[in-house]
Motif scaffolding. Sequence first.
Motif, PDB file in Angstrom:
ATOM      1  N   GLY A  23       0.826  -1.212   0.000  1.00 34.62           N
ATOM      2  CA  GLY A  23       0.000   0.000   0.000  1.00 34.62           C
ATOM      3  C   GLY A  23       0.857   1.258   0.000  1.00 34.62           C
ATOM      4  O   GLY A  23       0.532   2.251  -0.652  1.00 34.62           O
ATOM      5  N   ASN A  24       1.974   1.202   0.713  1.00 37.48           N
ATOM      6  CA  ASN A  24       2.877   2.345   0.782  1.00 37.48           C
ATOM      7  C   ASN A  24       3.505   2.617  -0.582  1.00 37.48           C
ATOM      8  O   ASN A  24       3.587   3.773  -1.018  1.00 37.48           O
ATOM      9  N   ILE A  25       3.934   1.575  -1.274  1.00 37.09           N
ATOM     10  CA  ILE A  25       4.539   1.753  -2.598  1.00 37.09           C
ATOM     11  C   ILE A  25       3.514   2.362  -3.565  1.00 37.09           C
ATOM     12  O   ILE A  25       3.828   3.295  -4.309  1.00 37.09           O
ATOM     13  N   ALA A  26       2.289   1.861  -3.547  1.00 36.95           N
ATOM     14  CA  ALA A  26       1.244   2.408  -4.423  1.00 36.95           C
ATOM     15  C   ALA A  26       0.989   3.881  -4.095  1.00 36.95           C
ATOM     16  O   ALA A  26       0.822   4.712  -5.004  1.00 36.95           O
ATOM     17  N   TYR A  27       0.970   4.216  -2.822  1.00 39.25           N
ATOM     18  CA  TYR A  27       0.779   5.594  -2.384  1.00 39.25           C
ATOM     19  C   TYR A  27       1.918   6.485  -2.883  1.00 39.25           C
ATOM     20  O   TYR A  27       1.690   7.585  -3.390  1.00 39.25           O
TER      21      TYR A  27
END
Length: 186
Positions: A23-27
């Motif tokens: 989720g952090n990478i997508a963000y």
Amino acid sequence: DSRVSGDLRLVFYKQFVPSDVSGNIAYRVKINDLCLRDESFRSEVISMCRADVLFWINTFVWTYNPNVPPGQPTELPFVTWGYQNDTILAIVNSIGRKDLLIEKSRDMGGSWMCLTAYCWSWLFEWRKTYLLMSRKEDLVDKPGDSDCLFWKLDFILKNLPMWMVPKYTRTHMHLLNKDRHNAIDG
């Protein structure tokens, strides 16, 4: 002074940044894409980074870990843990004010926590100087050695979005932010 006390200090980090790696990478991808396309959005994001060190780290900083199992990525987004948040905030709040002792064991991210706090200040504050020390020179700055402190700073800067990186000079044991007149020396 860009240091804000209390819960306001983490308002952007707590409100917006996913703490799971995928989720952090997508963000991160989404935020960087918006920053590339919209200059006013980019300006807001820079203000958010300046106000909240943990927002900056968890949205833009990457780490390197050569000790992962084979087949696993060695470069990962720096998604901080609770004790790292407390330590990073303590480091930032002690800069220029008081000495700070950090007790740690191996593989707790001690170097990365200190270096990201210094790098954040180097990027966003004015006229600051920092001194990096170790028991021998090669642990401070040795080209190509991922164990040395300046290699980690170089890695952080190399992996930031281009629009965030200031004009700077990097020589042996010296990193000068020409835009904000900040220096990190060894």
